[in-house]
Design a protein around this motif. Structure first.
Motif, PDB file in Angstrom:
ATOM      1  N   THR A  62      -3.767   1.012   4.048  1.00 21.50           N
ATOM      2  CA  THR A  62      -4.661   0.547   2.958  1.00 21.50           C
ATOM      3  C   THR A  62      -4.598  -0.970   2.855  1.00 21.50           C
ATOM      4  O   THR A  62      -5.564  -1.617   2.480  1.00 21.50           O
ATOM      5  CB  THR A  62      -4.323   1.157   1.570  1.00 21.50           C
ATOM      6  N   THR A  65      -7.040  -2.397   5.313  1.00 20.89           N
ATOM      7  CA  THR A  65      -8.384  -2.365   4.706  1.00 20.89           C
ATOM      8  C   THR A  65      -8.529  -3.505   3.698  1.00 20.89           C
ATOM      9  O   THR A  65      -9.516  -4.240   3.703  1.00 20.89           O
ATOM     10  CB  THR A  65      -8.602  -1.025   3.955  1.00 20.89           C
ATOM     11  N   TYR A 160      -3.316   7.778  -0.952  1.00 25.19           N
ATOM     12  CA  TYR A 160      -3.993   6.819  -0.076  1.00 25.19           C
ATOM     13  C   TYR A 160      -5.329   6.386  -0.705  1.00 25.19           C
ATOM     14  O   TYR A 160      -5.618   5.195  -0.815  1.00 25.19           O
ATOM     15  CB  TYR A 160      -4.224   7.457   1.302  1.00 25.19           C
ATOM     16  N   SER A 161      -6.125   7.352  -1.111  1.00 23.43           N
ATOM     17  CA  SER A 161      -7.453   7.037  -1.661  1.00 23.43           C
ATOM     18  C   SER A 161      -7.376   6.189  -2.935  1.00 23.43           C
ATOM     19  O   SER A 161      -8.226   5.331  -3.155  1.00 23.43           O
ATOM     20  CB  SER A 161      -8.236   8.321  -1.946  1.00 23.43           C
ATOM     21  N   GLN A 163      -4.875   4.129  -3.663  1.00 16.57           N
ATOM     22  CA  GLN A 163      -4.385   2.790  -3.297  1.00 16.57           C
ATOM     23  C   GLN A 163      -5.567   1.909  -2.906  1.00 16.57           C
ATOM     24  O   GLN A 163      -5.637   0.729  -3.280  1.00 16.57           O
ATOM     25  CB  GLN A 163      -3.385   2.887  -2.129  1.00 16.57           C
ATOM     26  N   LEU A 164      -6.505   2.487  -2.153  1.00 11.24           N
ATOM     27  CA  LEU A 164      -7.705   1.720  -1.790  1.00 11.24           C
ATOM     28  C   LEU A 164      -8.434   1.243  -3.045  1.00 11.24           C
ATOM     29  O   LEU A 164      -8.841   0.084  -3.130  1.00 11.24           O
ATOM     30  CB  LEU A 164      -8.671   2.576  -0.953  1.00 11.24           C
ATOM     31  N   GLU A 237      -5.651   5.128  10.053  1.00 10.71           N
ATOM     32  CA  GLU A 237      -5.306   6.223   9.156  1.00 10.71           C
ATOM     33  C   GLU A 237      -5.721   7.578   9.747  1.00 10.71           C
ATOM     34  O   GLU A 237      -4.965   8.546   9.685  1.00 10.71           O
ATOM     35  CB  GLU A 237      -5.944   5.986   7.778  1.00 10.71           C
ATOM     36  N   ASN A 329     -14.429   2.854   3.819  1.00  9.05           N
ATOM     37  CA  ASN A 329     -13.187   3.550   4.223  1.00  9.05           C
ATOM     38  C   ASN A 329     -12.902   4.730   3.292  1.00  9.05           C
ATOM     39  O   ASN A 329     -12.346   5.739   3.713  1.00  9.05           O
ATOM     40  CB  ASN A 329     -11.980   2.602   4.191  1.00  9.05           C
ATOM     41  N   SER A 330     -13.259   4.581   2.027  1.00  7.83           N
ATOM     42  CA  SER A 330     -13.006   5.649   1.054  1.00  7.83           C
ATOM     43  C   SER A 330     -13.787   6.911   1.388  1.00  7.83           C
ATOM     44  O   SER A 330     -13.410   8.007   0.972  1.00  7.83           O
ATOM     45  CB  SER A 330     -13.397   5.187  -0.359  1.00  7.83           C
TER      46      SER A 330
END
Ligand code: F6R
Length: 364
Positions: A62, A65, A160-161, A163-164, A237, A329-330
């Protein structure tokens, strides 16, 4: 406790729309972003000259990104570092450096050591952490929590999602305060962020197409993930998701690097997952896809809904809904998570507890 799902990983993938909403909404005040817990005045935000993002594994991804997003929107130089490297390499931390430590568990030994190192060297440290009251949350100068809720599966998905999302919010906040985007532009980015939960939901509901495709690859030996720019970050990822739970060897490459060695590994039938969500890079990606296809690769493409052109060079296409180029990316991560998950299930792997791995790595 799995709420009707077969695995925690599956449940957690399906919790992503909610986790994203819960991380986003508390920081939105109309068409502005307020991150009180950041504890920084506008003047302090303007004084930041460099950002280090330090983390391990997916949290590190992340950060990769976020580098593209921060540099693109706020024009602040960002270095992304693996915590295990940062802590021992005597990094150059000058005045005006902000260090951001990203961690789901808040207990990762290397990330915690990196935090301590940065603090000892006089840097301001911001934690982006999921577990409330964890070591990293307690020791950071400020903490921005991701509100993903408890994550049980070893392979991270919803943390992960979120954190983005935390990183997008920070980048937008910094860009706005530093005069790189105006009120109207900020409002536009916020509208795009608000589209993400329903778009993620849509992608999750289209799982069958990926499941069918994944079943064809349970015997794969090697898989390659390629992308350029921010799509390179998601390739990292996607590759980790697949290999950690299915034990299939996979690697992620910046697509332009293929001809510097990797392309020699492509054989008849090798699966190459190509991610192309950046319009200005479509043409470059297509020529990389043609290069591997000529050597026999089978190409799975993940691209934006309007890029039907890609069907000429890819063998199988997954479309993601249109959103801002910084936030793709999400969306692209969802089919990649599902792919890893279904390949692993197809092989009969224990997806929630892959061999040799621990959820929280508290030793170095
Ligand atoms: C991969 C995964 C790991 C973690 C890494 C950092 O699916 O879960 O790569 O991202 O071990 O863990 P945290 O975020 O707890 O510091």
């Amino acid at each position: 406790e799995k709420g009707g799902y077969e695995h925690f990983m599956q449940k957690e993938m399906y919790e992503q729309p909610k986790a994203v909403t819960d991380t986003l909404n508390p920081r939105l005040k109309g068409s502005r972003i307020e991150i009180e817990e950041l504890g920084m005045t506008d003047e302090e935000i303007r004084a930041v000259r460099k950002i280090f993002i330090v983390a391990c594994g997916s949290a590190y991804h992340t950060g990769v990104t976020a580098k593209y997003v921060f540099e693109g929107l706020a024009r602040i130089p960002v270095e992304v570092d693996l915590a295990s490297e940062f802590r021992y390499r005597d990094p150059i931390l000058e005045e005006g450096t902000l260090v951001i430590i990203v961690s789901q568990s808040g207990e990762t030994a290397d990330s915690l050591a990196a935090l301590r190192e940065a603090k000892a060297r006089g840097c301001r440290v911001l934690g982006i952490v999921n577990v409330v009251g964890s070591s990293i949350a307690r020791e950071a100068d400020n903490v921005m929590y991701t509100w993903a809720g408890p994550e049980i599966a070893v392979a991270t998905t919803k943390a992960y999602s979120t954190q983005l999302i935390a990183e997008y919010l920070l980048a937008l906040k910094f860009a706005h305060v530093r005069g790189r985007i105006n009120d109207e532009e900020l409002a536009g980015y916020i509208r795009d962020l608000q589209l993400l939960p329903q778009q993620i939901e849509m992608l999750l509901n289209n799982k069958e197409k990926i499941q069918k495709f994944a079943n064809r690859y349970i015997a794969a030996k090697d898989v390659f993930f390629i992308g350029r720019g921010i799509d390179y970050a998601i390739s990292l990822e996607g590759s980790l998701k697949l290999k950690e739970i299915s034990y299939i060897h996979s690697e992620a490459y910046a697509a332009g690097e293929l001809k510097h060695g990797t392309i020699s590994l492509i054989e008849e039938g090798t699966l190459v997952a190509a991610v192309l969500t950046q319009e200005d890079l479509y043409k470059k990606m297509i020529s990389n896809m043609v290069e591997v296809k000529t050597r026999g690769a089978f190409i799975l493409a993940v691209t934006n809904a309007d890029n039907v052109e890609v069907e000429k060079s890819a063998d199988y296409v997954i479309y993601i809904p249109k959103n801002n180029k910084y936030f793709t990316n999400s969306l692209a991560v969802i089919p990649l998570q599902l792919f890893g998950y279904y390949v692993a299930i197809g092989k009969g792997c224990d997806v929630d507890k892959p061999r040799n791995l621990a959820k929280s790595v508290t030793v170095e």
